[in-house]
Scaffold this motif. Structure first.
Motif, PDB file in Angstrom:
ATOM      1  N   PRO A 213       0.719  -1.237   0.043  1.00  0.00           N
ATOM      2  CA  PRO A 213       0.152  -0.041   0.127  1.00  0.00           C
ATOM      3  C   PRO A 213       0.742   1.430   0.040  1.00  0.00           C
ATOM      4  N   TRP A 214       2.242   1.029   0.608  1.00  0.00           N
ATOM      5  CA  TRP A 214       3.073   2.516   0.615  1.00  0.00           C
ATOM      6  C   TRP A 214       3.281   2.988  -0.845  1.00  0.00           C
ATOM      7  N   TYR A 215       3.032   1.900  -1.893  1.00  0.00           N
ATOM      8  CA  TYR A 215       3.489   2.492  -3.419  1.00  0.00           C
ATOM      9  C   TYR A 215       2.316   3.903  -3.635  1.00  0.00           C
TER      10      TYR A 215
ATOM     11  N   VAL B 202      13.015   2.954  -6.494  1.00  0.00           N
ATOM     12  CA  VAL B 202      12.326   2.106  -5.478  1.00  0.00           C
ATOM     13  C   VAL B 202      12.050   0.773  -5.349  1.00  0.00           C
ATOM     14  N   GLY B 203      11.855   0.268  -6.786  1.00  0.00           N
ATOM     15  CA  GLY B 203      11.650  -1.163  -7.039  1.00  0.00           C
ATOM     16  C   GLY B 203      13.087  -1.867  -6.747  1.00  0.00           C
ATOM     17  N   LEU B 204      13.985  -1.204  -7.393  1.00  0.00           N
ATOM     18  CA  LEU B 204      15.303  -1.815  -6.961  1.00  0.00           C
ATOM     19  C   LEU B 204      15.722  -1.826  -5.739  1.00  0.00           C
ATOM     20  N   TYR B 205      15.449  -0.530  -4.958  1.00  0.00           N
ATOM     21  CA  TYR B 205      15.812  -0.727  -3.566  1.00  0.00           C
ATOM     22  C   TYR B 205      15.174  -1.729  -2.752  1.00  0.00           C
ATOM     23  N   THR B 206      13.858  -1.872  -3.090  1.00  0.00           N
ATOM     24  CA  THR B 206      12.979  -2.861  -2.292  1.00  0.00           C
ATOM     25  C   THR B 206      13.508  -4.351  -2.438  1.00  0.00           C
ATOM     26  N   GLU B 207      13.994  -4.344  -3.843  1.00  0.00           N
ATOM     27  CA  GLU B 207      14.585  -5.720  -4.180  1.00  0.00           C
ATOM     28  C   GLU B 207      15.922  -5.833  -3.577  1.00  0.00           C
TER      29      GLU B 207
END
Lengths: 119, 329, 425, 193, 157
Positions: free
Chosen positions: B179-181, B320-325
């Motif tokens: 949800p934070w997305y 953000v995607g790279l960071y979360t992964e």
């Protein structure tokens, strides 16, 4: 470049306000004293002088006197422009501007009224 | 599940929910709520609840004139194409669960395309009605189309990039799971909102129908039931657009989507209604507080401001995607 | 109708939403850019100037009042002032104050109306609704004082017909307090709202020298830095006794006109407060004689009467021949004086700007076409432009005034152009 | 069905305002009726900008000679059923302009009028009253009457429309909606993120 | 400069071409042209004197002649509240009914274009040299005479 939307606070404030709308056909307001509605005529004081006819720019009022001295005063509200000059010109207060403004009608002849009386 | 049941549910989706009947009713309701809120923002009373229905029925019962210099075939067919497009689009957008009535990988593209159909139908209808106002209106419709489609697509692809899928349903599920997305995607949401406003040709982007310049632009010659269909198209497009935005950026039916059984469906529908109505309310407020732009100003705002923002949004989403992964620290 | 062959012609009007009155323009457009404007405004020509000759001065007050519903008090005031000049009547101070009061209320009503209509022209319907809602304050006051919302019919030869009661003074002052609050809001909001600025800044520019050249009057002139105001130039009614400023601006564009008009509302509120507070006691009419007796005394003479109507300087020229009907009444309305500036500023504008550029002078077509209209030009004999010259003219015009994108090279505008021209039957 | 249509018509009378040489008084008052104070949208009335969308023509002014053909044209452009309100004394009879050389004597010199609303100008209240009366009294009858009179034309025009588009638009819309998804529906695959 | 001074100055400058001049009670100056062909010069002189604001052009028809009146205004200008009053000024040219023509002043004062066309329509005075002498305000199919000519005015009352 500033951000558009200077009106947002006002618009949101308006949401909380009472609406400005009157509920007209349901509740009728009282018209102000000076309101100039349709002409109301009282044959009693009329002398048939014809000043009202003379000063009526729209020719809404006609006054005719026949040979027997019968005066016919007639008025067409659909021609009237509600200026009130007839009321002012009338020397005997036979004419008063009334409060009636809901005059709509689908038949044209119903706008005319006339009074015949003896002078 | 048997084939018959499949067929039956399919038809139910199509005709009742979220298909024709639901969209018809919700579209008219949305128009009412939109007009009512707009009126209240302007300190007025606004129309009574059944107003859009009365308008629709009245228009159906009116004479439908075909102007002499119109190209009758296209002129008559135009209202239907747009309507068909938006009705179809709804079937790919999740309503009560994260799963849309029909979904496949890449349906987002189809939805976006189908949502452009009304503009094209307006273009054809207006162009072939043989009126100079509607011609100017149609050229503006198309100019505007070029203006808003790119930012709209880019904004819609931001969550797609985040979710790594081009399926609306998957995106919804992804946003629902993270949800934070919603916060990350706020700029894209704003862009999509503006683009949707432009798509719907509402103030400040009602340039093609600018009533003070072009009478009602493209629709100037339309009357009777064809006008009714165009109006219905707009209403449904409003609903579908709002539903798409809520699915892409607000997580669709979440948090109700995961509840099982009938309660889940009911809760999902409620969440859906709340979210779409919120989007519609945002659009209405936007309509109330600004002045109409000129066509070239509109295009320049979209190209010079919104496109770069949308591109950087996609970059941000990637980061953000790279960071979360865990690929970048 | 038009001499231009190429390009698209857009007929605007006579029935057109942006014109609340029947005017007919033919705009020659190249895509979104106007290259020429042909105007025909005679749809509203009623022939009042002839009708006046068949009516007595008393009837003419009401006939001339109906030249225009927005500046009705202006017309009656100008006319009665002219007749009073012929008759050498001294209007008592109380009547002068009441005339001033109604005149200023009318100015507020007209400017608020304009603000709303201007909002509507640029697609800002909420502003329209707000402005007209707040205008009702003034309408209510006018109805209470005079008996009608639009045609006040309060002027008569030698004075006014209705008195101002103390209660009404209270109501007026209370109403002005409410209105002041709203005007502060508009002064703060409207010129600063970005979308309004985008539509109004550098649009429809009338530079000072052009305004001078074309004898622009009223708010149009004042927004271009020409400080003319009959109320100061040749004070009539009670304007000698009240303090107010003439609002000017030197930008000459629509934004300037908006600022000037809103400023004028604020000034009008100031005047109304002064009038309501210091209105002197006294008679309402210069002479107790009935009007018919007064009219018998009209000498053979002529008079020019000037009045600062909400739209600018209004002129009534009255020639009398010793009877109770005038021999000639000529009316020059402010809109007519401002038309040439519109034609000039239309050239090279966008179609989208037409309504607001036209509305920018607060046109009053029913006033104007009582007598006349103007088609393209009157530009010192150069009005036989063909399309290319017009386009060039438009580009030059924009170049000179800078800051605005040159229209004919704007990429997106062209899309429209090609299509429109190509498919034209 | 007829009752539903009557209901719809009475609740959705869209007006077209046409100034035929009026002094503006009636026009600003007509527009004023749209504003927060009177807000005629609460009766479902919208102001439309093109004759094609309108149900009621609100004509003001004494109708100047130049304007008369335009008035007629606008009237003809309106789709049936249509109604006409003559708003204001000038529009009803020519009023103060009745003997001007360039004026007709009211709207009914040019087109048939269903409701006269005297007033100088007609206040928004009077106009609302006029519209209400029009819908109440004259509405149904006048519409029916005019439809009956104008039948030949309408049938002709209607035929042309019907030829171009099969009768029921709604059903066509449904069919379209049905068709398109059918192509891409095969099997909705449940996908997981 | 007050109106009396202005009148004296103009009297001098226009001495050759005006037949009469007067100052009225309300301060309006009136100059009567001796010959209508001198209109151009008169307007040029006025412009040189700083009187550029044309208020309007009026035509008045009496039975044998049309008086064409050019109303000018010398601006009253005020800055920071300082007020000097404007001066009204009328230039009268007389046009005989049997040859109703007068020269244009549109070349000198562009704003006159409108008023001259109005004059042509309403009084049938032909303005020679007008750049755009189209019918202006009467309906396209109007076939009566100029409405404000005395012979076309029906005085009913």
């Amino acid at each position: 470049m500033s951000i558009p939307g200077k009106l947002i606070p006002e618009a949101l404030k308006t949401l909380g306000k009472d609406r400005a709308t009157v509920s007209y056909p349901k509740n009728k307001r009282t018209m102000p004293d000076r309101f100039r509605g349709a002409v109301e005529f009282e044959p009693e004081p009329c002398t048939g002088c014809g000043m009202c006819e003379r000063h009526c720019a729209a020719d809404a009022i006609t006054v005719e006197t026949d040979a027997d001295g019968n005066v016919t005063w007639s008025y067409d509200v659909a021609k009237c422009m509600f200026c009130g000059q007839c009321e002012e010109s009338c020397p005997t207060d036979a004419i008063v501007m009334g409060q009636k403004f809901e005059l709509a009608d689908s038949e044209k002849p119903s706008f005319e009224e006339s009074y015949t009386f003896d002078r | 599940m048997s084939l018959e049941l499949d067929l039956a549910t399919g038809l139910l989706y199509l005709l009742v929910f979220p298909g024709f009947a639901f969209l018809f009713a919700y579209g008219l309701t949305a128009e009412f709520l939109d007009r009512k809120l707009y009126a209240r923002l302007q300190n007025r009373v606004g129309p009574p609840p059944l107003q859009p229905l009365a308008d629709f029925l009245k228009l159906l019962s009116k004479e439908s004139v075909v102007p002499d210099n119109a190209t009758a075939r296209i002129y008559n067919a135009a209202p239907l194409t747009g309507l068909a497009g938006v009705f179809t689009a709804m079937l790919y957008i999740p309503v009560w669960t994260e799963q849309a009535a029909f979904a496949f990988e890449g349906d987002l593209v189809v939805v976006l395309f189908l949502l452009s159909l009304p503009s094209f139908s307006l273009f054809f209808g207006g162009w072939y009605s043989g009126n100079v106002f509607s011609r100017i209106g149609t050229t503006r419709t198309i100019t505007q189309l070029f203006g808003y489609e790119i930012p709209f697509f880019l904004a819609a692809f931001a969550p797609a990039v985040a979710a790594g899928s081009l399926s609306t349903s998957e995106i919804t599920a992804f946003i629902g799971a993270n949800p934070w997305y919603v916060l990350v995607l706020l700029p894209a949401f704003a862009i999509a909102l503006l683009s949707l406003q432009a798509k719907l040709e509402r103030i400040p982007f009602d340039i093609p129908e600018a009533e003070t310049e072009l009478a009602t632009g493209t629709l100037v010659e339309y009357s009777g039931r064809k006008l009714a269909l165009f109006r219905l198209t707009k209403d449904v497009e409003l609903v579908v657009g709002a539903a798409l935005l809520s699915a892409l950026f607000l997580g669709g039916p979440y948090p109700a989507g995961s509840i099982e059984g009938f309660a889940g469906v009911a809760a999902g529908v409620v969440v859906f209604l709340v979210k779409t109505l919120a989007v519609i309310a945002l659009l209405t407020v936007l309509k109330a507080v600004v002045a109409r732009l000129r066509i070239e100003q509109m295009v320049s705002v979209f190209y010079r401001v919104l496109v770069p923002v949308a591109l950087s949004q996609i970059a941000v989403v990637l980061l953000v995607g790279l960071y979360t992964e865990g690929l970048i620290p | 109708m038009s001499e231009q062959k190429a390009g698209t012609e857009i007929p605007v009007g006579p029935q057109h939403p942006s014109l609340k009155e029947p005017a007919n323009f033919t705009l020659n457009v190249d895509g979104e850019v106007i290259t020429g404007a042909e105007m025909k405004l005679s749809y509203n020509h009623r022939g009042i100037e002839q009708a006046v000759l068949g009516n007595s001065y008393i009837e003419n007050i009401y006939l001339l009042e109906r030249i225009c519903g927005i500046c009705s008090h202006a017309h009656t005031s100008a006319f009665t002032q002219g007749v009073e000049e012929l008759l050498d009547l001294d209007v008592p101070p109380r009547a002068r104050y009441i005339r001033t009061l109604i005149g200023e209320l009318e100015r507020i009503h007209s400017h608020m109306l304009w603000l709303g209509v201007a909002g509507h022209e640029i697609g800002f319907d909420t502003l329209w609704q707000y402005a007209w809602r707040d205008r009702e304050i003034v309408m209510d006051l006018l109805e209470e004082i005079t008996g009608n919302r639009v045609h006040y019919s309060i002027n008569t030869i030698g004075g006014v017909r209705e008195d101002l009661t103390d209660d009404q003074r209270e109501t007026i002052l209370a109403g002005m307090d409410d209105l002041q609050e709203r005007i502060d809001f508009y002064q703060e909001t409207v010129p600063n709202e970005q979308t309004v600025r985008m539509r109004c800044e550098n649009v429809g520019v009338v530079p000072k020298d052009l305004a001078r050249e074309y004898c622009a009057v009223g708010a149009v002139g004042r927004a271009s830095g020409v400080p003319t105001d009959v109320r100061k130039d040749a004070p009539y009614a009670a304007y000698d006794d009240v303090d107010f400023d003439v609002i000017t601006d030197d930008r000459g564009d629509l934004l300037a006109r908006t600022v000037v008009r809103i400023g004028e509302i604020a000034q009008a509120i100031r005047i109304i407060r002064q009038v309501a507070e210091r209105i002197p006691e006294g008679d309402l009419k210069a002479s107790a004689k009935p009007p018919q007796a007064l009219l018998a005394q009209v000498p053979e003479d002529d008079a020019v009467s000037r009045y600062e109507a909400p739209r600018g300087e209004l002129i009534h020229y009255i020639r009398s021949d010793g009877t109770d009907t005038p021999a000639r009444v000529h009316i020059r309305v402010p809109t007519l004086a401002n038309w040439p500036t519109v034609v000039e500023s239309l050239k090279g504008s966008y179609i989208a700007d037409t309504p607001i550029v036209v509305a920018g002078i607060d046109p009053c077509i029913s006033c104007t076409s009582r007598i006349g209209v103007e088609t393209d030009g009157s530009h010192g004999g150069e009005n036989a432009f063909d399309l290319d010259e017009l386009r060039e003219y438009g580009i030059d015009w924009y170049d000179e005034r800078g800051n605005v994108e040159r229209p004919s090279t704007a990429g997106e505008g062209r899309t429209a152009t090609d299509g429109t021209e190509g498919e034209r039957p | 069905m007829g009752r539903i249509i009557d209901w719809a018509r009475n609740r959705s009378p869209w007006i077209l305002h046409l100034n035929c040489g009026s002094c503006n008084g009636c026009d600003i008052e007509t527009l004023d009726a749209l504003m927060p104070r009177y807000d005629i949208e609460r009766f479902g009335i919208l102001k439309k900008d093109t004759p094609r969308h309108a149900d009621i023509l609100v004509a003001t002014g004494p109708v100047t000679k130049q304007m008369a053909p335009r008035l007629k044209r606008v009237y003809e452009q309106m789709p049936e059923p249509k109604l006409v309100i003559a708003a204001g004394s000038c529009a009803s009879t020519g009023g103060v302009f009745h003997d001007c050389y360039n004026c007709h004597e009211g709207v009914d010199d040019v087109i048939p009028v269903d409701m006269y609303v005297p007033g100088c100008p007609t206040s928004p209240e009077a106009l609302i009253d006029g519209i209400v009366k029009l819908l109440e009294e004259a509405g149904q009858d006048a519409q029916a009457e005019r439809l009956a009179e104008a039948k030949p034309e309408i049938v002709e025009e209607g035929a042309r429309i019907d030829e171009a588009v099969p009768a029921a638009d709604e059903s066509t819309a449904e069919i379209d909606t049905d068709d398109n998804p059918e192509e891409g529906t095969d099997e909705p695959e449940p996908v997981e993120a | 400069m007050n109106q009396s001074q202005l009148k004296r100055n103009l009297d001098e400058e226009l001495a050759d071409i005006i037949a009469a001049s007067s100052e009225r009670d309300d301060g309006r100056l009136e100059f009567v042209l001796g010959d209508r062909t001198d209109l151009d010069d008169a307007v040029a002189t006025l412009r040189d004197a700083g009187i550029t604001h044309l208020i309007t052009i009026t035509g008045v028809d009496s039975d044998e002649q049309v008086d064409v009146l050019y109303h000018f205004l010398k601006y009253g200008e005020y800055d920071a509240g300082d007020l000097s009053e404007g001066v009204e000024l009328t230039l009268r040219a007389i046009v005989p009914d049997d040859d109703p023509t007068i020269g244009t002043i549109t070349d000198q004062i562009p704003a006159a274009g409108l008023y001259e066309r109005e004059l042509m329509d309403m009084l049938g005075v032909e303005v020679t040299g007008h750049p755009n002498p189209k019918k202006l305000l009467l309906p396209d199919d109007y076939d009566g005479g100029p409405p404000l000519r005395a012979e076309n005015v029906e005085v009913t009352d």
